[in-house]
Design a protein around this motif. Sequence first.
Motif, PDB file in Angstrom:
ATOM      1  N   GLN A 108      50.645 -29.641 -16.873  1.00  0.00           N
ATOM      2  CA  GLN A 108      50.039 -28.697 -17.915  1.00  0.00           C
ATOM      3  C   GLN A 108      49.221 -29.559 -18.988  1.00  0.00           C
ATOM      4  OE1 GLN A 108      53.503 -28.296 -20.000  1.00  0.00           O
ATOM      5  NE2 GLN A 108      55.482 -28.453 -18.633  1.00  0.00           N
ATOM      6  N   GLU A 109      48.402 -30.904 -18.259  1.00  0.00           N
ATOM      7  CA  GLU A 109      46.537 -31.338 -19.545  1.00  0.00           C
ATOM      8  C   GLU A 109      45.376 -30.156 -19.644  1.00  0.00           C
ATOM      9  OE1 GLU A 109      46.531 -33.830 -20.379  1.00  0.00           O
ATOM     10  OE2 GLU A 109      48.716 -34.223 -19.132  1.00  0.00           O
ATOM     11  N   SER A 110      44.946 -30.037 -20.382  1.00  0.00           N
ATOM     12  CA  SER A 110      43.737 -29.395 -20.714  1.00  0.00           C
ATOM     13  C   SER A 110      42.621 -30.054 -20.742  1.00  0.00           C
ATOM     14  CB  SER A 110      44.285 -29.034 -22.736  1.00  0.00           C
ATOM     15  OG  SER A 110      44.374 -30.027 -23.292  1.00  0.00           O
ATOM     16  N   VAL A 111      41.512 -29.483 -20.769  1.00  0.00           N
ATOM     17  CA  VAL A 111      39.972 -29.653 -20.253  1.00  0.00           C
ATOM     18  C   VAL A 111      39.951 -31.123 -21.529  1.00  0.00           C
ATOM     19  CG1 VAL A 111      37.379 -28.848 -20.075  1.00  0.00           C
ATOM     20  CG2 VAL A 111      39.722 -27.284 -18.301  1.00  0.00           C
ATOM     21  N   PHE A 112      39.951 -30.131 -22.508  1.00  0.00           N
ATOM     22  CA  PHE A 112      40.101 -31.123 -23.755  1.00  0.00           C
ATOM     23  C   PHE A 112      41.236 -30.579 -24.939  1.00  0.00           C
ATOM     24  CE2 PHE A 112      39.133 -26.562 -24.751  1.00  0.00           C
ATOM     25  CZ  PHE A 112      39.337 -26.555 -26.367  1.00  0.00           C
ATOM     26  N   GLY A 113      41.024 -30.972 -25.681  1.00  0.00           N
ATOM     27  CA  GLY A 113      42.590 -31.759 -26.490  1.00  0.00           C
ATOM     28  C   GLY A 113      43.254 -32.189 -26.374  1.00  0.00           C
ATOM     29  N   ALA A 114      44.909 -32.102 -26.806  1.00  0.00           N
ATOM     30  CA  ALA A 114      46.006 -33.197 -26.548  1.00  0.00           C
ATOM     31  C   ALA A 114      46.613 -32.259 -25.875  1.00  0.00           C
ATOM     32  CB  ALA A 114      46.371 -33.041 -27.791  1.00  0.00           C
ATOM     33  N   GLY A 115      46.596 -31.310 -25.081  1.00  0.00           N
ATOM     34  CA  GLY A 115      47.029 -31.010 -24.001  1.00  0.00           C
ATOM     35  C   GLY A 115      48.274 -29.638 -24.523  1.00  0.00           C
ATOM     36  N   TRP A 116      49.479 -29.330 -23.570  1.00  0.00           N
ATOM     37  CA  TRP A 116      50.351 -28.180 -24.168  1.00  0.00           C
ATOM     38  C   TRP A 116      51.594 -29.015 -24.153  1.00  0.00           C
ATOM     39  CZ3 TRP A 116      49.313 -23.220 -24.328  1.00  0.00           C
ATOM     40  CH2 TRP A 116      47.805 -23.129 -23.520  1.00  0.00           C
ATOM     41  N   GLN A 117      52.400 -28.427 -24.986  1.00  0.00           N
ATOM     42  CA  GLN A 117      53.889 -29.203 -25.030  1.00  0.00           C
ATOM     43  C   GLN A 117      55.410 -27.878 -25.511  1.00  0.00           C
ATOM     44  OE1 GLN A 117      54.568 -32.261 -28.724  1.00  0.00           O
ATOM     45  NE2 GLN A 117      53.131 -32.972 -26.755  1.00  0.00           N
ATOM     46  N   PRO A 118      56.195 -28.206 -24.904  1.00  0.00           N
ATOM     47  CA  PRO A 118      57.268 -27.260 -26.002  1.00  0.00           C
ATOM     48  C   PRO A 118      57.161 -27.315 -27.018  1.00  0.00           C
ATOM     49  CG  PRO A 118      58.282 -28.681 -24.089  1.00  0.00           C
ATOM     50  CD  PRO A 118      56.918 -29.306 -24.565  1.00  0.00           C
ATOM     51  N   ALA A 119      57.996 -25.514 -27.447  1.00  0.00           N
ATOM     52  CA  ALA A 119      57.251 -25.434 -28.629  1.00  0.00           C
ATOM     53  C   ALA A 119      58.563 -25.055 -29.254  1.00  0.00           C
ATOM     54  CB  ALA A 119      56.009 -25.301 -30.443  1.00  0.00           C
ATOM     55  N   THR A 120      59.375 -24.872 -30.374  1.00  0.00           N
ATOM     56  CA  THR A 120      60.102 -23.701 -30.889  1.00  0.00           C
ATOM     57  C   THR A 120      60.837 -23.973 -32.272  1.00  0.00           C
ATOM     58  OG1 THR A 120      62.622 -25.633 -30.815  1.00  0.00           O
ATOM     59  CG2 THR A 120      61.511 -23.764 -28.316  1.00  0.00           C
ATOM     60  N   ASP A 121      61.566 -23.098 -32.922  1.00  0.00           N
ATOM     61  CA  ASP A 121      61.777 -23.340 -34.281  1.00  0.00           C
ATOM     62  C   ASP A 121      63.105 -24.678 -34.246  1.00  0.00           C
ATOM     63  OD1 ASP A 121      64.786 -22.470 -32.777  1.00  0.00           O
ATOM     64  OD2 ASP A 121      63.608 -20.251 -33.191  1.00  0.00           O
ATOM     65  N   ALA A 122      62.768 -25.270 -33.186  1.00  0.00           N
ATOM     66  CA  ALA A 122      63.668 -26.201 -33.268  1.00  0.00           C
ATOM     67  C   ALA A 122      63.875 -27.304 -34.963  1.00  0.00           C
ATOM     68  CB  ALA A 122      64.371 -26.956 -32.184  1.00  0.00           C
ATOM     69  N   SER A 123      61.994 -27.437 -34.612  1.00  0.00           N
ATOM     70  CA  SER A 123      61.773 -28.308 -34.973  1.00  0.00           C
ATOM     71  C   SER A 123      61.918 -27.903 -37.263  1.00  0.00           C
ATOM     72  CB  SER A 123      59.887 -28.450 -35.584  1.00  0.00           C
ATOM     73  OG  SER A 123      59.246 -27.217 -35.657  1.00  0.00           O
ATOM     74  N   MET A 124      62.291 -26.696 -37.214  1.00  0.00           N
ATOM     75  CA  MET A 124      62.896 -26.302 -38.334  1.00  0.00           C
ATOM     76  C   MET A 124      64.394 -26.527 -38.735  1.00  0.00           C
ATOM     77  SD  MET A 124      59.409 -26.185 -39.676  1.00  0.00           S
ATOM     78  CE  MET A 124      59.924 -25.071 -41.564  1.00  0.00           C
ATOM     79  N   GLY A 125      65.188 -26.834 -38.056  1.00  0.00           N
ATOM     80  CA  GLY A 125      66.548 -26.326 -37.526  1.00  0.00           C
ATOM     81  C   GLY A 125      67.014 -25.019 -37.068  1.00  0.00           C
ATOM     82  N   GLY A 126      66.029 -24.683 -36.027  1.00  0.00           N
ATOM     83  CA  GLY A 126      66.351 -23.551 -35.731  1.00  0.00           C
ATOM     84  C   GLY A 126      67.470 -23.811 -33.873  1.00  0.00           C
ATOM     85  N   GLY A 127      67.873 -22.959 -33.353  1.00  0.00           N
ATOM     86  CA  GLY A 127      68.663 -22.991 -32.037  1.00  0.00           C
ATOM     87  C   GLY A 127      68.029 -22.527 -31.054  1.00  0.00           C
ATOM     88  N   SER A 128      66.642 -21.893 -31.026  1.00  0.00           N
ATOM     89  CA  SER A 128      65.775 -21.601 -30.072  1.00  0.00           C
ATOM     90  C   SER A 128      65.567 -22.826 -28.930  1.00  0.00           C
ATOM     91  CB  SER A 128      64.135 -20.689 -30.214  1.00  0.00           C
ATOM     92  OG  SER A 128      64.479 -20.210 -31.243  1.00  0.00           O
ATOM     93  N   THR A 129      65.400 -22.250 -27.553  1.00  0.00           N
ATOM     94  CA  THR A 129      65.040 -23.226 -26.522  1.00  0.00           C
ATOM     95  C   THR A 129      63.787 -23.213 -25.874  1.00  0.00           C
ATOM     96  OG1 THR A 129      66.352 -22.725 -25.174  1.00  0.00           O
ATOM     97  CG2 THR A 129      67.718 -24.269 -26.240  1.00  0.00           C
ATOM     98  N   VAL A 130      63.070 -23.683 -24.927  1.00  0.00           N
ATOM     99  CA  VAL A 130      62.526 -23.425 -23.925  1.00  0.00           C
ATOM    100  C   VAL A 130      62.018 -24.103 -23.193  1.00  0.00           C
ATOM    101  CG1 VAL A 130      60.154 -24.813 -25.382  1.00  0.00           C
ATOM    102  CG2 VAL A 130      59.621 -22.125 -23.721  1.00  0.00           C
ATOM    103  N   ALA A 131      61.596 -24.021 -22.528  1.00  0.00           N
ATOM    104  CA  ALA A 131      61.582 -24.822 -20.483  1.00  0.00           C
ATOM    105  C   ALA A 131      60.137 -25.124 -19.924  1.00  0.00           C
ATOM    106  CB  ALA A 131      62.456 -25.014 -19.882  1.00  0.00           C
ATOM    107  N   LEU A 132      59.042 -25.506 -20.154  1.00  0.00           N
ATOM    108  CA  LEU A 132      57.510 -25.202 -19.342  1.00  0.00           C
ATOM    109  C   LEU A 132      57.538 -25.357 -17.857  1.00  0.00           C
ATOM    110  CD1 LEU A 132      55.307 -26.195 -22.548  1.00  0.00           C
ATOM    111  CD2 LEU A 132      56.223 -24.513 -22.254  1.00  0.00           C
ATOM    112  N   SER A 133      57.048 -24.951 -17.291  1.00  0.00           N
ATOM    113  CA  SER A 133      56.404 -26.013 -15.579  1.00  0.00           C
ATOM    114  C   SER A 133      55.516 -24.544 -15.342  1.00  0.00           C
ATOM    115  CB  SER A 133      57.860 -25.632 -14.828  1.00  0.00           C
ATOM    116  OG  SER A 133      58.301 -24.376 -15.032  1.00  0.00           O
TER     117      SER A 133
END
Length: 263
Positions: A108-133
Amino acid sequence: LLVESGLSPQEALVAATAAPARAFGLEDRGRIVAGRRADLLLVRGDPLSDITTTRDIARVWKRGVELDREAVAQRVSTEIAAIEAARSAAPPPGSESGAISDFDDGTQESVFGAGWQPATDASMGGGSTVALSVVKGGAERSRRALEIRGVIDEASLPWAWSGAMFFPGAGPMEPANLTAWETLSFSAKGDVATLRVMLFSQQQGSMPSIREVELGKKWSQHELRLADFGVDPYDITGIFFGLPAVAGEGVLYIDQVRLEPKG
């Protein structure tokens, strides 16, 4: 402009004060009357005889407290200088080609920048989930693509989100100057009707600009103009690809993500 259009200076002043307060039911403001909010402008001159004197402001009070106009002017000047510095900043190191990720190296690396990460509303207290592969079988018979498998939590709607975030800066949510590019290009498919793309920037704080593209079960190519997101891309902190804001499970795939130059 109201006076130039035919209103008297007094009518123009009422149109900027008492009339809108009355129209919106704001009974605590709009007129200089005992008991109402002391939101006041002191101007040099008489606007009843020359409406342009409203531009020559001497002092300002908000809720009865005088505003330090010099401090505000200094703060605005500092903010403008910071914006100009960001606009003139160099593009992210390694971004010269515009390529972001084709995932063919299996990461999940990128040519530039800091790459990719999972992102959900859990960071704001939500209950959505995600898995990256990273999975086999990319667009145009390439070797691999990024799979985004997520669940949108109904209780987190309408602000729920589930997907993958690319960080173009040196670290997560660090700004990057992307003004050299015009278009975000990528291939996508999935079992959901639409894919949501969100552009995060420092200028907008925590509220992203959102665009959606229609998806099918076969790979399709998409191009989104950065200008259509309604932001000046000098301080982009994240580019999100994810499920639509509809409760339930979904899976989508993205590949060949890149930025295309202007012209």
